[in-house]
Design a protein around this motif. Structure first.
Motif, PDB file in Angstrom:
ATOM      1  N   ALA A 181      47.554  25.947  54.861  1.00 25.36           N
ATOM      2  CA  ALA A 181      48.793  25.506  54.220  1.00 25.36           C
ATOM      3  C   ALA A 181      49.963  26.438  54.502  1.00 25.36           C
ATOM      4  CB  ALA A 181      48.581  25.399  52.712  1.00 25.36           C
ATOM      5  N   GLY A 182      49.675  27.615  55.086  1.00 22.46           N
ATOM      6  CA  GLY A 182      50.743  28.517  55.486  1.00 22.46           C
ATOM      7  C   GLY A 182      50.850  29.802  54.695  1.00 22.46           C
ATOM      8  N   PHE A 183      49.970  30.017  53.717  1.00 19.47           N
ATOM      9  CA  PHE A 183      49.986  31.258  52.949  1.00 19.47           C
ATOM     10  C   PHE A 183      49.439  32.420  53.777  1.00 19.47           C
ATOM     11  CE2 PHE A 183      49.659  27.984  49.675  1.00 19.47           C
ATOM     12  CZ  PHE A 183      50.420  28.460  48.623  1.00 19.47           C
ATOM     13  N   GLY A 184      49.889  33.617  53.473  1.00 21.02           N
ATOM     14  CA  GLY A 184      49.149  34.794  53.880  1.00 21.02           C
ATOM     15  C   GLY A 184      48.010  34.973  52.886  1.00 21.02           C
ATOM     16  N   VAL A 185      46.799  35.191  53.372  1.00 24.78           N
ATOM     17  CA  VAL A 185      45.627  35.188  52.496  1.00 24.78           C
ATOM     18  C   VAL A 185      44.908  36.532  52.555  1.00 24.78           C
ATOM     19  CG1 VAL A 185      43.389  34.119  52.039  1.00 24.78           C
ATOM     20  CG2 VAL A 185      45.322  32.699  52.748  1.00 24.78           C
ATOM     21  N   PHE A 186      44.656  37.096  51.373  1.00 28.14           N
ATOM     22  CA  PHE A 186      43.818  38.295  51.242  1.00 28.14           C
ATOM     23  C   PHE A 186      42.448  37.826  50.760  1.00 28.14           C
ATOM     24  CE2 PHE A 186      48.179  39.602  50.619  1.00 28.14           C
ATOM     25  CZ  PHE A 186      48.296  40.715  51.428  1.00 28.14           C
ATOM     26  N   ARG A 187      41.519  37.679  51.700  1.00 18.52           N
ATOM     27  CA  ARG A 187      40.209  37.148  51.338  1.00 18.52           C
ATOM     28  C   ARG A 187      39.475  38.181  50.486  1.00 18.52           C
ATOM     29  NH1 ARG A 187      36.923  32.985  54.858  1.00 18.52           N
ATOM     30  NH2 ARG A 187      39.052  32.698  55.585  1.00 18.52           N
ATOM     31  N   PRO A 188      39.123  37.837  49.237  1.00 21.71           N
ATOM     32  CA  PRO A 188      38.611  38.847  48.304  1.00 21.71           C
ATOM     33  C   PRO A 188      37.196  39.294  48.624  1.00 21.71           C
ATOM     34  CG  PRO A 188      38.477  36.677  47.316  1.00 21.71           C
ATOM     35  CD  PRO A 188      39.202  36.504  48.620  1.00 21.71           C
ATOM     36  N   ALA A 189      36.931  40.573  48.374  1.00 13.74           N
ATOM     37  CA  ALA A 189      35.573  41.103  48.483  1.00 13.74           C
ATOM     38  C   ALA A 189      34.812  40.938  47.185  1.00 13.74           C
ATOM     39  CB  ALA A 189      35.617  42.578  48.874  1.00 13.74           C
ATOM     40  N   GLY A 190      35.521  40.531  46.116  1.00  6.08           N
ATOM     41  CA  GLY A 190      34.889  40.319  44.826  1.00  6.08           C
ATOM     42  C   GLY A 190      35.749  39.471  43.923  1.00  6.08           C
ATOM     43  N   THR A 191      35.235  39.104  42.753  1.00  4.20           N
ATOM     44  CA  THR A 191      35.835  38.233  41.742  1.00  4.20           C
ATOM     45  C   THR A 191      35.800  36.776  42.201  1.00  4.20           C
ATOM     46  OG1 THR A 191      38.198  38.182  42.382  1.00  4.20           O
ATOM     47  CG2 THR A 191      37.431  40.090  41.128  1.00  4.20           C
ATOM     48  N   TYR A 192      36.468  35.892  41.423  1.00  9.13           N
ATOM     49  CA  TYR A 192      36.617  34.514  41.917  1.00  9.13           C
ATOM     50  C   TYR A 192      38.078  34.113  41.998  1.00  9.13           C
ATOM     51  CZ  TYR A 192      35.609  33.375  36.848  1.00  9.13           C
ATOM     52  OH  TYR A 192      35.536  33.295  35.486  1.00  9.13           O
ATOM     53  N   PHE A 193      38.891  35.059  42.530  1.00 10.46           N
ATOM     54  CA  PHE A 193      40.302  34.819  42.745  1.00 10.46           C
ATOM     55  C   PHE A 193      40.696  35.173  44.182  1.00 10.46           C
ATOM     56  CE2 PHE A 193      39.893  36.137  38.259  1.00 10.46           C
ATOM     57  CZ  PHE A 193      40.289  34.956  37.659  1.00 10.46           C
ATOM     58  N   VAL A 194      41.639  34.389  44.721  1.00  9.08           N
ATOM     59  CA  VAL A 194      42.231  34.694  46.021  1.00  9.08           C
ATOM     60  C   VAL A 194      43.702  35.023  45.796  1.00  9.08           C
ATOM     61  CG1 VAL A 194      42.785  33.841  48.321  1.00  9.08           C
ATOM     62  CG2 VAL A 194      40.691  33.082  47.208  1.00  9.08           C
ATOM     63  N   THR A 195      44.129  36.202  46.233  1.00  9.30           N
ATOM     64  CA  THR A 195      45.546  36.536  46.210  1.00  9.30           C
ATOM     65  C   THR A 195      46.169  36.138  47.536  1.00  9.30           C
ATOM     66  OG1 THR A 195      45.510  38.295  44.559  1.00  9.30           O
ATOM     67  CG2 THR A 195      47.186  38.470  46.249  1.00  9.30           C
ATOM     68  N   THR A 196      47.352  35.524  47.447  1.00  5.32           N
ATOM     69  CA  THR A 196      48.066  35.058  48.643  1.00  5.32           C
ATOM     70  C   THR A 196      49.476  35.630  48.657  1.00  5.32           C
ATOM     71  OG1 THR A 196      48.915  33.081  47.528  1.00  5.32           O
ATOM     72  CG2 THR A 196      46.774  32.885  48.640  1.00  5.32           C
ATOM     73  N   ASP A 197      50.074  35.581  49.831  1.00  7.25           N
ATOM     74  CA  ASP A 197      51.452  36.010  50.038  1.00  7.25           C
ATOM     75  C   ASP A 197      52.266  34.757  50.377  1.00  7.25           C
ATOM     76  OD1 ASP A 197      53.869  37.106  50.943  1.00  7.25           O
ATOM     77  OD2 ASP A 197      52.893  38.794  51.936  1.00  7.25           O
ATOM     78  N   VAL A 198      53.338  34.509  49.614  1.00  5.96           N
ATOM     79  CA  VAL A 198      54.121  33.287  49.839  1.00  5.96           C
ATOM     80  C   VAL A 198      55.232  33.479  50.872  1.00  5.96           C
ATOM     81  CG1 VAL A 198      53.631  32.411  47.527  1.00  5.96           C
ATOM     82  CG2 VAL A 198      55.713  33.772  47.910  1.00  5.96           C
ATOM     83  N   ARG A 199      55.420  34.688  51.361  1.00  9.01           N
ATOM     84  CA  ARG A 199      56.519  34.915  52.302  1.00  9.01           C
ATOM     85  C   ARG A 199      56.383  34.141  53.610  1.00  9.01           C
ATOM     86  NH1 ARG A 199      56.745  41.383  51.386  1.00  9.01           N
ATOM     87  NH2 ARG A 199      54.490  40.950  51.402  1.00  9.01           N
ATOM     88  N   PRO A 200      55.158  33.948  54.150  1.00  8.64           N
ATOM     89  CA  PRO A 200      55.069  33.113  55.349  1.00  8.64           C
ATOM     90  C   PRO A 200      55.521  31.663  55.134  1.00  8.64           C
ATOM     91  CG  PRO A 200      53.106  34.461  55.131  1.00  8.64           C
ATOM     92  CD  PRO A 200      53.871  34.621  53.854  1.00  8.64           C
TER      93      PRO A 200
END
Length: 396
Positions: free
Chosen positions: A316-335
């Motif tokens: 979808a165009g996000f920058g994605v930080f694929r997590p090593a743990g938890t059940y959350f994905v943090t993304t960057d909306v700047r792209p």
């Protein structure tokens, strides 16, 4: 009718003045109003193991826990927690003196901070941080000192020099969360060893929130800080059944630590809920004794969901930080040509029918977190597939 007072003093305790309605309430209400898929608040949309649910029903019917349970928690659960710590980490705790059952991890955090922090004490917390950390530090009269996790490649990292520099003569404790919500970072053995060395050197206490302990991926390893040299006697470790067994509404958490630490936390906890979740405590005792196959399948299921959502967000165009743990994905909306995650999240339900959480609300340094947005993948696969389909609209 408005409440009238004889002075201009605000009704809300000034320590809580900076905390309004939580972002989770705002975004969940937005999801309900728009009919959007809620990938904001971190709760599963399906119950956990049927055997565990039936254990709660059985306890209810047999009259176990329907009246006030013991203040420290039912013996069966305290024993099961001690067995769990020994089974997975080789840590030995006395169920009677070193384990305390709480109304979820949130109460464990509150009771620990209220017990151990006095007005004027400084508490170091890694930012972005779970929002209750800030409120509980404030209620205890402490001063929050954030140390920022910053992106480095595909993960957020802890700057150990910055952590060391944050310690002052007023520092009472460090509040750690690993696996870390919302970034998905899992602190490494070397990072934890450095934290332990600093805590011992400066005579600091540490509270560790380890509720995502069974959700680690890609070879990451969850290592309790209490297992590091010199840390058992100065660490309060917090765990929870909600995240591991998908019964978040039961509100069953626990604290483990040296007798003096647990006694202190218990002194504060007894004046909060006193006791809670009686029948569910018996069920969680059975859950903690589930075979290794359950924990392995639980991790594998969430790994597949992580990858499904991460790949969809990237497409979808996000920058994605694929997590090593938890059940959350943090993304960057700047792209995507955006810069303000809060504005982005408020508009997202109307744009494509999905709700997320802006990470900036978990920062003291709001500009550090401004472009980051968190999505939860603890949902049914079909729901995630539908969300990914909707998010494609962002790619144009």
């Amino acid at each position: 009718m408005a409440v009238m007072t004889s002075s201009a003093r605000p009704l809300l305790n000034r320590r809580l003045a900076e905390f309004g309605t939580t972002i989770f309430a705002e975004m969940s209400a937005l999801a309900q109003r728009t009919g959007a898929i809620n990938l904001g608040q971190g709760f599963p949309d399906a119950d956990g193991p049927e055997a565990v649910r039936e254990a709660a029903v059985r306890a209810l019917r047999e009259g176990r826990g329907n009246q006030y349970p013991p203040g420290p928690g039912v013996p069966e659960l305290r024993t099961a927690v001690a067995e769990h710590q020994r089974r997975f980490y080789g840590l030995s705790y006395d169920p009677d003196r070193e384990v305390l059952v709480t109304a979820g991890a949130t109460e464990a955090i509150a009771a620990s901070l209220l017990a151990l922090v006095e007005p004027g004490d400084e508490v170091i917390a890694l930012e972005p941080y779970y929002d209750s950390y800030a409120a509980c530090i404030a209620m205890a009269g402490g001063t929050r000192v954030p140390v920022t996790l910053r992106p480095d490649g595909d993960r957020f990292v802890l700057d150990l020099d910055e952590l060391r520099a944050a310690v002052t003569p007023r520092t009472r404790l460090i509040l750690l969360n690993t696996p870390h919500n919302p970034t998905g970072t899992v602190l490494t053995r070397a990072e934890l060893a450095a934290v332990a060395e600093l805590a011992c050197e400066r005579d600091l206490l540490v509270i560790t929130d380890e509720v995502y302990e069974h959700l680690v991926f890609d070879g990451a390893e969850h290592i309790p800080l209490a297992s590091c040299p010199g840390m058992r006697e100065r660490t309060v470790t917090i765990g929870s059944a909600g995240k591991t067994f998908s019964f978040t509404g039961w509100k069953v958490g626990w604290v483990t630590g040296a007798p003096e630490l647990v006694a202190a936390v218990r002194s504060a906890k007894q004046f909060l809920t006193y006791v809670a979740s009686g029948p569910f405590q018996y069920a969680v005792a059975e859950a903690l004794r589930l075979p290794d196959a359950y924990f392995e399948a639980f991790r594998a299921e969430h790994l597949a969901k992580r990858d499904l959502l991460s790949e969809g967000l990237a497409a979808a165009g996000f920058g994605v930080f694929r997590p090593a743990g938890t059940y959350f994905v943090t993304t960057d909306v700047r792209p995507l040509g955006e810069s303000d995650g809060l504005t982005f999240c408020r508009a997202l339900p109307e744009r494509c029918g999905v709700v997320a959480i802006p990470n900036a609300v978990f920062y003291d340094h709001r500009t550090e977190g401004a472009p980051f947005v968190r999505f939860a993948f603890c949902k049914q696969t079909a729901v995630l597939e539908e969300a990914v389909g909707r998010l494609k609209a962002l790619a144009g």
